[in-house]
Design an enzyme around this catalytic site. Structure first.
Site, PDB file in Angstrom:
ATOM      1  N   PRO A 156       3.785   0.551 -14.025  1.00 50.54           N
ATOM      2  CG  PRO A 156       2.550  -1.430 -13.892  1.00 50.54           C
ATOM      3  CD  PRO A 156       3.031  -0.394 -14.855  1.00 50.54           C
ATOM      4  CD  GLU A 206      -0.661  -8.183 -19.061  1.00 49.10           C
ATOM      5  OE1 GLU A 206       0.294  -8.251 -18.259  1.00 49.10           O
ATOM      6  OE2 GLU A 206      -1.857  -8.207 -18.706  1.00 49.10           O
ATOM      7  NE  ARG A 248      -3.697  19.021  -2.526  1.00 47.56           N
ATOM      8  CZ  ARG A 248      -4.612  19.532  -1.731  1.00 47.56           C
ATOM      9  NH1 ARG A 248      -5.846  19.646  -2.145  1.00 47.56           N
ATOM     10  NH2 ARG A 248      -4.299  19.926  -0.514  1.00 47.56           N
ATOM     11  CG  ASP A 264       5.034  26.611   2.128  1.00 41.54           C
ATOM     12  OD1 ASP A 264       5.115  26.796   0.918  1.00 41.54           O
ATOM     13  OD2 ASP A 264       4.286  27.251   2.898  1.00 41.54           O
TER      14      ASP A 264
END
Ligand code: 9D3
Length: 259
Positions: A89, A116, A154, A169
């Site tokens: 995180p 944690e 992808r 694109d």
């Protein structure tokens, strides 16, 4: 591309990458996904991978040695130069630009945590990069690792067909998508924007770009800051905003989600 995932839940990573685009890329030999479980590098009867945090408090912290041993095995088998990327995180935010950078690599080691998190000294010693999906709380890094694998896969040449690759694109890149419609022509009394039924491909291109610009401006204005709009784009966005005010129309005014 060679993905090596260090995880306490190897089956989760294996199954959730076995569907759709990723699953086909594996079958076609375009990517290889392997897992290494830190629990395989424990020697006590309970196969302990976590311990209580120094300083006290709730939760458990992943022990250095089993995770380090798993990373080393993953790194040894990965292509030379593969970075070790922790999913935490506290990492830098993952986005399409980061995905494009990763897609240039021959391989990467993704390290997913539980509990944690990691002992800070493991990050200091082993992390080449640290990635977060965003400011919400997951139960571990596996979903983030799978998201990175999916987004990167992808972008590999040959994974998507020509049409989908061209779309990636296209001129609408970096904008929110325009609305889409399919049959039937009427749903709950609501029709389809007439331009999409009329077959004028240049008019359809303009309508789609206008919708993409307008929705991006209303919903995600920060995506437009730092992006130069060309003359056509400026005109289309102006028209979109004028049309919004003057004629709500059959598809209603665009929602402007507020916080
Ligand atoms: C509720 C626990 N938090 C205590 C203040 C800290 C915390 C520890 C471990 C929060 C989440 C996690 C597990 N998350 C990940 O491993 C993770 C994650 C995420 O939670 N959100 C966004 N991206 C990522 S990447 C890895």
């Amino acid at each position: 591309m060679d993905f090596r995932v260090v995880t306490l839940f190897p089956q989760f990573v294996a199954t959730s990458t076995s569907f759709g685009v990723c699953g086909r890329a594996v079958q076609r030999g375009l990517i290889d996904i392997n897992t290494v479980d830190p629990r395989e590098f424990t020697s006590d009867v309970h196969r302990t991978v976590d311990d209580r945090p120094y300083g006290g408090g709730p939760g458990m912290v992943l022990k250095v040695e089993p995770v380090r041993a798993a990373i080393n095995q993953a790194r040894d088998k990965a292509p030379t130069g593969s970075p070790v990327v922790f999913l935490t995180p506290q990492g830098r935010r993952f986005d399409q630009d980061v995905a494009r950078q990763f897609a240039k690599l021959a391989g990467m080691v993704l390290v997913a945590g539980r509990y944690e998190g990691f002992d800070e000294r493991l990050l200091d010693a082993e992390a080449d990069d640290e990635i977060s999906l965003g400011d919400f709380v997951l139960s571990g890094g596996e979903i983030a690792a799978v998201a990175v694998i999916d987004a990167v896969t992808r972008l590999l040449p040959a994974v998507l067909g020509d049409e989908a690759s061209a779309e990636q694109d296209s001129f609408m890149d970096g904008l929110l998508d325009c609305p889409h419609y399919t049959r039937p022509e009427t749903v709950d009394g609501r029709g389809v924007p007439p331009v999409l039924l009329e077959g004028d491909h240049e008019a359809i291109r303009c309508w789609r770009l206008k919708q993409a610009l307008g929705r991006t401006y209303l919903r995600r204005p920060e995506l437009l800051t730092g992006r130069e709009l060309n003359t056509e784009e400026q005109r289309l966005l102006r028209e979109f905003l004028e049309e919004q005010d003057l004629e709500p129309g059959q598809d209603g005014p665009e929602q402007h989600f507020t916080s």
